[in-house]
Scaffold this motif. Structure first.
Motif, PDB file in Angstrom:
ATOM      1  N   TYR A 107      29.016 -71.880  17.956  1.00 19.34           N
ATOM      2  CA  TYR A 107      29.241 -72.581  19.232  1.00 19.34           C
ATOM      3  C   TYR A 107      29.924 -70.983  19.470  1.00 19.34           C
ATOM      4  CZ  TYR A 107      31.095 -71.839  23.896  1.00 19.34           C
ATOM      5  OH  TYR A 107      31.935 -71.350  25.223  1.00 19.34           O
ATOM      6  N   LEU A 108      30.546 -71.121  18.063  1.00 22.89           N
ATOM      7  CA  LEU A 108      31.658 -69.081  18.207  1.00 22.89           C
ATOM      8  C   LEU A 108      30.487 -68.090  17.850  1.00 22.89           C
ATOM      9  CD1 LEU A 108      34.377 -70.239  16.626  1.00 22.89           C
ATOM     10  CD2 LEU A 108      34.289 -69.312  18.922  1.00 22.89           C
ATOM     11  N   VAL A 109      29.494 -68.357  17.021  1.00 22.05           N
ATOM     12  CA  VAL A 109      28.648 -67.338  16.486  1.00 22.05           C
ATOM     13  C   VAL A 109      28.044 -67.550  17.886  1.00 22.05           C
ATOM     14  CG1 VAL A 109      26.461 -67.558  15.023  1.00 22.05           C
ATOM     15  CG2 VAL A 109      29.063 -68.469  13.914  1.00 22.05           C
ATOM     16  N   THR A 110      27.269 -67.934  18.520  1.00 21.87           N
ATOM     17  CA  THR A 110      26.772 -68.074  19.882  1.00 21.87           C
ATOM     18  C   THR A 110      27.141 -67.048  20.554  1.00 21.87           C
ATOM     19  OG1 THR A 110      25.755 -70.628  18.853  1.00 21.87           O
ATOM     20  CG2 THR A 110      25.205 -69.288  21.488  1.00 21.87           C
TER      21      THR A 110
ATOM     22  N   SER B 276      19.569 -58.095  26.752  1.00 26.84           N
ATOM     23  CA  SER B 276      20.697 -58.826  27.815  1.00 26.84           C
ATOM     24  C   SER B 276      21.387 -59.632  28.520  1.00 26.84           C
ATOM     25  CB  SER B 276      21.639 -57.168  27.928  1.00 26.84           C
ATOM     26  OG  SER B 276      21.427 -56.632  29.750  1.00 26.84           O
ATOM     27  N   SER B 277      20.079 -59.870  29.530  1.00 30.22           N
ATOM     28  CA  SER B 277      19.617 -60.561  30.263  1.00 30.22           C
ATOM     29  C   SER B 277      19.230 -62.359  29.693  1.00 30.22           C
ATOM     30  CB  SER B 277      18.678 -60.512  31.939  1.00 30.22           C
ATOM     31  OG  SER B 277      18.748 -60.956  32.659  1.00 30.22           O
ATOM     32  N   LEU B 278      18.597 -61.669  28.830  1.00 28.09           N
ATOM     33  CA  LEU B 278      18.723 -63.576  27.741  1.00 28.09           C
ATOM     34  C   LEU B 278      19.587 -63.730  27.339  1.00 28.09           C
ATOM     35  CD1 LEU B 278      16.066 -65.627  26.750  1.00 28.09           C
ATOM     36  CD2 LEU B 278      16.188 -63.288  24.508  1.00 28.09           C
ATOM     37  N   SER B 279      20.428 -62.550  26.253  1.00 23.52           N
ATOM     38  CA  SER B 279      21.739 -62.897  25.705  1.00 23.52           C
ATOM     39  C   SER B 279      22.989 -63.707  26.992  1.00 23.52           C
ATOM     40  CB  SER B 279      22.877 -61.491  24.710  1.00 23.52           C
ATOM     41  OG  SER B 279      21.450 -61.285  24.481  1.00 23.52           O
ATOM     42  N   PHE B 280      22.574 -63.125  28.122  1.00 17.29           N
ATOM     43  CA  PHE B 280      23.504 -63.977  29.004  1.00 17.29           C
ATOM     44  C   PHE B 280      23.505 -65.449  29.155  1.00 17.29           C
ATOM     45  CE2 PHE B 280      24.492 -65.023  33.443  1.00 17.29           C
ATOM     46  CZ  PHE B 280      26.264 -64.592  33.542  1.00 17.29           C
TER      47      PHE B 280
ATOM     48  N   SER C 181      17.055 -81.178  21.739  1.00 20.36           N
ATOM     49  CA  SER C 181      17.971 -80.599  22.425  1.00 20.36           C
ATOM     50  C   SER C 181      19.026 -80.282  21.966  1.00 20.36           C
ATOM     51  CB  SER C 181      18.356 -82.237  23.247  1.00 20.36           C
ATOM     52  OG  SER C 181      17.813 -83.050  23.873  1.00 20.36           O
ATOM     53  N   ILE C 182      19.175 -80.028  20.669  1.00 21.02           N
ATOM     54  CA  ILE C 182      20.111 -79.616  19.869  1.00 21.02           C
ATOM     55  C   ILE C 182      19.439 -78.987  19.759  1.00 21.02           C
ATOM     56  CG2 ILE C 182      20.688 -78.788  17.636  1.00 21.02           C
ATOM     57  CD1 ILE C 182      21.459 -82.299  17.526  1.00 21.02           C
ATOM     58  N   PHE C 183      18.051 -78.793  19.228  1.00 20.76           N
ATOM     59  CA  PHE C 183      17.225 -77.167  18.517  1.00 20.76           C
ATOM     60  C   PHE C 183      17.578 -75.903  20.252  1.00 20.76           C
ATOM     61  CE2 PHE C 183      14.157 -74.581  16.660  1.00 20.76           C
ATOM     62  CZ  PHE C 183      14.867 -74.930  15.224  1.00 20.76           C
ATOM     63  N   TYR C 184      17.197 -76.373  21.055  1.00 19.29           N
ATOM     64  CA  TYR C 184      17.133 -75.387  22.691  1.00 19.29           C
ATOM     65  C   TYR C 184      17.943 -75.385  22.957  1.00 19.29           C
ATOM     66  CZ  TYR C 184      15.827 -79.546  25.928  1.00 19.29           C
ATOM     67  OH  TYR C 184      16.587 -80.679  26.784  1.00 19.29           O
ATOM     68  N   THR C 185      18.898 -76.316  23.389  1.00 21.85           N
ATOM     69  CA  THR C 185      20.519 -75.922  23.610  1.00 21.85           C
ATOM     70  C   THR C 185      21.467 -75.456  23.315  1.00 21.85           C
ATOM     71  OG1 THR C 185      21.800 -77.858  23.185  1.00 21.85           O
ATOM     72  CG2 THR C 185      19.837 -78.201  25.006  1.00 21.85           C
ATOM     73  N   ILE C 186      21.833 -75.382  22.044  1.00 20.75           N
ATOM     74  CA  ILE C 186      22.540 -74.972  20.513  1.00 20.75           C
ATOM     75  C   ILE C 186      22.529 -73.704  19.194  1.00 20.75           C
ATOM     76  CG2 ILE C 186      24.704 -75.994  19.156  1.00 20.75           C
ATOM     77  CD1 ILE C 186      24.788 -78.182  20.489  1.00 20.75           C
ATOM     78  N   VAL C 187      21.324 -74.180  19.145  1.00 24.37           N
ATOM     79  CA  VAL C 187      20.492 -73.349  17.856  1.00 24.37           C
ATOM     80  C   VAL C 187      20.295 -72.524  18.587  1.00 24.37           C
ATOM     81  CG1 VAL C 187      19.252 -74.126  15.747  1.00 24.37           C
ATOM     82  CG2 VAL C 187      20.663 -75.680  16.653  1.00 24.37           C
TER      83      VAL C 187
ATOM     84  N   PRO D 154      20.078 -70.276  21.730  1.00 28.91           N
ATOM     85  CA  PRO D 154      21.059 -69.444  21.781  1.00 28.91           C
ATOM     86  C   PRO D 154      21.760 -68.450  20.654  1.00 28.91           C
ATOM     87  CG  PRO D 154      21.350 -71.413  22.664  1.00 28.91           C
ATOM     88  CD  PRO D 154      20.443 -71.940  21.923  1.00 28.91           C
ATOM     89  N   MET D 155      22.265 -69.499  19.727  1.00 31.65           N
ATOM     90  CA  MET D 155      22.875 -68.808  18.456  1.00 31.65           C
ATOM     91  C   MET D 155      21.606 -68.048  18.067  1.00 31.65           C
ATOM     92  SD  MET D 155      24.301 -70.059  14.750  1.00 31.65           S
ATOM     93  CE  MET D 155      22.706 -71.039  13.925  1.00 31.65           C
ATOM     94  N   LEU D 156      20.647 -68.050  17.565  1.00 31.55           N
ATOM     95  CA  LEU D 156      19.532 -68.031  16.440  1.00 31.55           C
ATOM     96  C   LEU D 156      18.663 -66.117  17.240  1.00 31.55           C
ATOM     97  CD1 LEU D 156      17.158 -69.974  15.439  1.00 31.55           C
ATOM     98  CD2 LEU D 156      19.130 -69.118  13.927  1.00 31.55           C
ATOM     99  N   ASN D 157      19.255 -66.329  18.477  1.00 28.77           N
ATOM    100  CA  ASN D 157      18.160 -65.361  19.461  1.00 28.77           C
ATOM    101  C   ASN D 157      18.717 -63.304  18.390  1.00 28.77           C
ATOM    102  OD1 ASN D 157      16.079 -66.569  20.719  1.00 28.77           O
ATOM    103  ND2 ASN D 157      16.928 -66.889  22.541  1.00 28.77           N
TER     104      ASN D 157
END
Length: 318
Positions: free
Chosen positions: A35-38, A64-68, A275-281, A283-286
């Motif tokens: 989460y902190l990395v994200t 930047s919109s995708l990051s938001f 779910s972990i993949f698209y909700t948590i992982v 957003p961190m990887l993008n």
């Protein structure tokens, strides 16, 4: 006819990722780190784009919109999940649950459409470079971003209205780590037919239409690249698209696996994993995908670091 007590369930209990007490602390630390990395990665990307004048182009406004979106998506899910690792009873009130469900849907749908807009942007940049600034003007870019968010809010409002019309009588244990669509439907003691029809119709639109837009954009992009004579030109064109292709594959792969198959086919373990993949992982990887594979971002980051160093040295000297 006897009425069902609609207010009998005032709170839900989230099943969480695991019931093994030995795994609670390690998982808490792992997901806290993620989460902190994200947050740092996505907010850092937004700040970098705002501060770097060379990144003030449609491509980076969209990024930047995708990051938001990624930062918000992770914030809707992860803090509550982290709290559940360190509390004995993973309770979430009915209003909190509906709010989490609503905003999760907003940002998930917005991301689907934002990735499609970014694919169209790459198509215009490679296929019609001379008309790029006209086709992807600041105004057009703003309308496209507004359209992606608009689809997110419209779809989510429809999902949430029909979700709140459902009756939850006795069962209140959500077999998931957040208030997602299928786990909530499982608990309903009223008809869920309209909700399932809504999910299949709007879900298909929000996943398949952007996916088709992305696919057709890349077909035209590949055709355009094949017409480029120089090897260097082809390599440069491919490199500008590679980050986006990777981000699309990760996000659409996990969401399609979760939502475009019958709920009877999907197991609980598979649902939690995707779910972990698209909700948590994801957003961190993008931000990592776009920064590590993008020369402009690397150059802009070096300039910002040099400026900060110069100012600190100048301040120390005086």
């Amino acid at each position: 006819m006897e009425e069902v007590n609609q207010t009998s369930v005032t709170e839900f209990i989230l099943d969480g990722l695991t019931k093994n007490p030995e795994l609670q602390l390690p998982l808490f630390l792992i997901f806290l780190g993620v989460y902190l990395v994200t947050v740092v990665g996505n907010l850092g990307m937004i700040i970098l784009i705002v501060l770097s004048s060379q990144l003030h182009t449609p491509m980076y406004y969209l990024l930047s919109s995708l990051s938001f979106i990624d930062c918000c998506q992770s914030t809707v899910i992860t803090p509550k999940m982290l709290m559940n690792f360190v509390t004995e009873k993973n309770v979430i009130s009915y209003p909190e649950c509906m709010a989490q469900f609503y905003f999760f849907c907003v940002f998930a749908v917005a991301e689907c459409h934002m990735l499609a807009v970014m694919a169209y942007d790459r198509y215009v940049a490679i296929s019609n470079p001379l008309l790029y600034n006209v086709t992807m003007s600041y105004k057009v870019c703003l309308w496209m971003i507004a359209g992606a968010y608009g689809m997110g809010f419209i779809s989510s409002t429809a999902y949430a209205i029909f979700m709140m019309r459902l009756l939850f009588c006795k069962a209140n244990i959500i077999r998931h780590y957040f208030c997602d669509f299928f786990p909530l439907l499982e608990l309903s003691c009223s008809s869920i037919f309209i909700n399932e029809v809504l999910l299949w119709s709007l879900g298909s639109f929000n996943i398949l239409i952007p996916a088709m837009t992305i696919l057709s954009s890349y077909v035209f992009i590949i055709v355009s690249i094949l017409h480029i004579q120089s090897t260097g030109g082809r390599r440069k064109a491919f490199s500008t698209c590679s980050s986006h292709i990777l981000a699309v594959a990760l996000f659409y792969g996990s969401t399609s696996f979760m939502y475009l198959q019958p709920s009877s086919v999907s197991s609980l373990g598979q649902s939690k994993l995707s779910s972990i993949f698209y909700t948590i992982v994801v957003p961190m990887l993008n931000p990592m995908i776009y920064s590590l594979r993008n020369k402009d971002v690397k150059v802009a980051l070096k300039k910002i670091i040099q400026k900060i160093r110069f100012h600190s040295i100048w301040h120390d000297f005086h």
